[in-house]
Write a protein that holds these residues in place. Structure first.
Motif, mmCIF file in Angstrom:
data_model
loop_
_atom_site.group_PDB
_atom_site.id
_atom_site.type_symbol
_atom_site.label_atom_id
_atom_site.label_comp_id
_atom_site.label_asym_id
_atom_site.label_seq_id
_atom_site.Cartn_x
_atom_site.Cartn_y
_atom_site.Cartn_z
ATOM 1 N N VAL A 6 30.423 41.122 44.347
ATOM 2 C CA VAL A 6 29.416 40.091 44.205
ATOM 3 C C VAL A 6 28.715 39.955 42.729
ATOM 4 O O VAL A 6 28.337 40.831 42.138
ATOM 5 C CB VAL A 6 28.320 40.134 45.277
ATOM 6 C CG1 VAL A 6 27.358 39.174 45.062
ATOM 7 C CG2 VAL A 6 28.830 40.036 46.557
ATOM 8 N N PHE A 7 28.874 38.989 42.156
ATOM 9 C CA PHE A 7 28.256 38.631 40.858
ATOM 10 C C PHE A 7 27.305 37.609 40.927
ATOM 11 O O PHE A 7 27.565 36.483 41.634
ATOM 12 C CB PHE A 7 29.275 38.105 40.018
ATOM 13 C CG PHE A 7 30.510 39.058 39.667
ATOM 14 C CD1 PHE A 7 30.589 39.948 38.586
ATOM 15 C CD2 PHE A 7 31.791 39.040 40.567
ATOM 16 C CE1 PHE A 7 31.522 40.800 38.458
ATOM 17 C CE2 PHE A 7 32.540 39.994 40.354
ATOM 18 C CZ PHE A 7 32.543 40.968 39.103
ATOM 19 N N SER A 28 36.307 42.943 35.271
ATOM 20 C CA SER A 28 36.436 41.913 33.918
ATOM 21 C C SER A 28 37.143 40.601 34.426
ATOM 22 O O SER A 28 37.231 39.614 33.995
ATOM 23 C CB SER A 28 37.607 42.560 32.985
ATOM 24 O OG SER A 28 38.776 42.938 33.600
ATOM 25 N N GLU A 29 37.713 40.668 35.893
ATOM 26 C CA GLU A 29 38.294 39.359 36.348
ATOM 27 C C GLU A 29 37.453 38.193 36.351
ATOM 28 O O GLU A 29 37.638 37.145 36.334
ATOM 29 C CB GLU A 29 38.778 39.465 37.928
ATOM 30 C CG GLU A 29 39.975 40.326 38.152
ATOM 31 C CD GLU A 29 41.190 39.745 37.488
ATOM 32 O OE1 GLU A 29 41.098 38.405 37.452
ATOM 33 O OE2 GLU A 29 42.250 40.544 37.235
ATOM 34 N N ILE A 30 35.955 38.418 36.507
ATOM 35 C CA ILE A 30 34.877 37.363 36.378
ATOM 36 C C ILE A 30 35.003 36.653 35.132
ATOM 37 O O ILE A 30 34.802 35.425 35.189
ATOM 38 C CB ILE A 30 33.438 38.074 36.667
ATOM 39 C CG1 ILE A 30 32.803 36.902 37.090
ATOM 40 C CG2 ILE A 30 33.145 38.567 35.420
ATOM 41 C CD1 ILE A 30 32.836 36.340 38.440
ATOM 42 N N VAL A 68 29.011 34.416 42.994
ATOM 43 C CA VAL A 68 30.504 34.357 43.102
ATOM 44 C C VAL A 68 30.695 35.845 43.857
ATOM 45 O O VAL A 68 30.408 36.761 43.367
ATOM 46 C CB VAL A 68 31.202 34.569 41.745
ATOM 47 C CG1 VAL A 68 32.667 34.515 41.858
ATOM 48 C CG2 VAL A 68 30.758 33.254 40.668
ATOM 49 N N ALA A 69 31.752 35.707 44.821
ATOM 50 C CA ALA A 69 32.252 36.860 45.515
ATOM 51 C C ALA A 69 33.839 36.819 45.238
ATOM 52 O O ALA A 69 34.481 36.030 45.128
ATOM 53 C CB ALA A 69 32.164 36.683 46.959
ATOM 54 N N THR A 70 34.127 38.076 44.742
ATOM 55 C CA THR A 70 35.738 38.392 44.477
ATOM 56 C C THR A 70 36.410 39.058 45.604
ATOM 57 O O THR A 70 35.699 40.116 46.198
ATOM 58 C CB THR A 70 35.945 39.006 43.123
ATOM 59 O OG1 THR A 70 35.392 40.397 43.344
ATOM 60 C CG2 THR A 70 35.438 38.199 41.956
ATOM 61 N N THR A 71 37.569 38.634 45.985
ATOM 62 C CA THR A 71 38.362 39.363 46.806
ATOM 63 C C THR A 71 39.768 39.390 46.554
ATOM 64 O O THR A 71 40.445 38.309 45.928
ATOM 65 C CB THR A 71 38.047 38.859 48.477
ATOM 66 O OG1 THR A 71 38.934 39.475 49.417
ATOM 67 C CG2 THR A 71 38.726 37.412 48.374
#
Length: 423
Positions: A6-7, A28-30, A68-71
């Protein structure tokens, strides 16, 4: 599956704070998120879920922040979005205002909260009142050998602490209904629904058991009562404290409430609602010279009720200038940045009819592109009144010490998405 990380980003997309829960997505994907968002925005194809390669970004915008949540995997999207909105709710409880400055000023608490709210990508303790028992904004002295986790977290009733005491035991019940309405230019109702919430403010000692009785149609059918004054509730959603099995069996809303404010339930009614404030408008455009607007507003609710804070937003051409207004009640003002006239009426009794006339100048050179016609929007609030006719029939408060408690009920109807198209 749920979120990998989570960002919280600022308005330019720069990460302020982040928490990596699973380690399967590179942090780093963000960096790809903001360019992707801006590209989609320019194309007019912005969606709440953006993908870059195998990584998916599930995001919401709040104030001047992006959460932002990444998955990587096929996550339960509705769970992740609910969690992001829950973060907003918890942070707002802690910092009053959630914005970039409050995140920068409270880094330590934000990290602690992110640790408690989610574990390995799955939501954990998300009740702000319980979190406030062991994540405080004061400094803590280290006490060795003592567990800091309050028993409430592991209790069956994780939303309420034991040993709460009040001198005066009271419950305040607010029944709030929002009316969503869309009327076309011919005066036909295209969409009409009521979205209701029942909110409670609880000041009760001990561990009370509450039972709420509504004029629910299914309940009236079960008990053989007359259905005349009953209401058929759809899409009913309850707070976690409500015993759902009990509700399924005999439609009883039975619960041990959290302390303080909370939303007990929400519901929807897709019934045909008579528009509470009806608007008739005539917009005459004389090219190269002027535009004249006449708006008539009529209160179509009970005469003994009064709508407060009525605001009627009437669209005007973007190149209009030199406004002149005449109103039978209230005041009108031109808001050029929104291309609107806002007619404000402090108090609008039922059955009354009011008139507003506006006159604008137009430039002698006409714009090339043809402008659309946005609808007229209406905002209002009517106290002591519900459109659906829902009623709190009783509120029973049972506590082992046997104290007497007073329930107070208030009804409010307000505008939701209330629009009337113009011809």
């Amino acid at each position: 599956m749920s979120a990998s990380a989570v960002f919280i980003l600022d308005v330019k997309g720069k990460p302020l704070i982040s928490r990596n829960y699973k380690g399967d997505v590179a942090m780093s994907e963000i960096d790809h998120f903001m360019p992707l968002l801006m590209q989609r925005e320019e194309e007019g194809a912005l969606t709440p879920l953006l993908s870059h390669g195998r990584v998916h970004f599930l995001w919401i915008k709040y104030s001047n922040l992006y959460l932002v949540a990444t998955t990587l995997k096929n996550a339960n999207a509705s769970l992740v979005y609910s969690f992001l909105y829950k973060i907003v709710e918890v942070f707002s409880e802690y910092f009053k205002e959630l914005e970039e400055e409050s995140i920068r000023d409270n880094f330590v608490i934000v990290y602690e909260l992110l640790d408690e709210l989610m574990d390995f990508g799955f939501p954990q303790t998300t009740d702000s009142k319980i979190l406030q028992e062991y994540i405080t904004q004061q400094s803590n002295k280290l006490e060795t050998g003592k567990s800091r986790v309050p028993p409430t977290v592991t209790n069956a009733v994780s939303w309420r602490s034991e040993g709460i005491k009040y001198k005066k035991n009271e419950v305040f019940i607010d029944v709030i209904e929002s009316v969503n309405l869309l009327v076309n230019a011919n005066g036909s109702v295209l969409l009409s629904e009521i979205v209701g919430t029942i909110k409670l403010k609880v000041f009760l000692s001990g561990m009370p058991e509450l039972r709420l009785g509504l004029n629910d149609r299914v309940l009236f059918e079960l008990t053989g009562r007359s259905k005349n004054k009953s209401v058929e509730l759809e899409d009913v959603k309850f707070h976690q404290c409500v015993r759902l099995s009990r509700f399924d069996n005999d439609r009883t809303i039975s619960f041990i409430p959290p302390d303080g404010d909370f939303e007990l339930m929400s519901y929807r009614l897709s019934t045909q609602v008579k528009p509470l404030i009806w608007i008739e408008s005539v917009i005459e455009k004389f090219s190269h010279s002027r535009v004249e607007i006449m708006v008539k507003a009529k209160g179509q609710f009970k005469k003994q009720s009064v709508a407060n804070g009525v605001e009627i937003s009437v669209p005007v051409p973007s190149d209009a200038d030199s406004p002149r207004f005449k109103t039978s009640v209230g005041s009108a003002k031109y808001v050029p940045e929104k291309n609107m006239v806002i007619w404000s009426i402090k108090s609008f009794p039922g059955g009354k009819e009011y008139l507003m006339r506006a006159h604008f100048g137009l430039p002698s050179v006409e714009k090339e592109e043809v402008e659309g016609r946005p609808p007229i929007g209406v905002k209002f609030e009517i106290p002591y009144f519900t459109v659906s006719g829902i009623q709190v029939r009783y509120m029973k408060i049972i506590e082992k010490s046997g104290y007497q408690a007073l329930p107070w009920v208030r009804y409010i109807t307000q505008s939701g998405d209330y629009q009337l198209r113009t011809s």
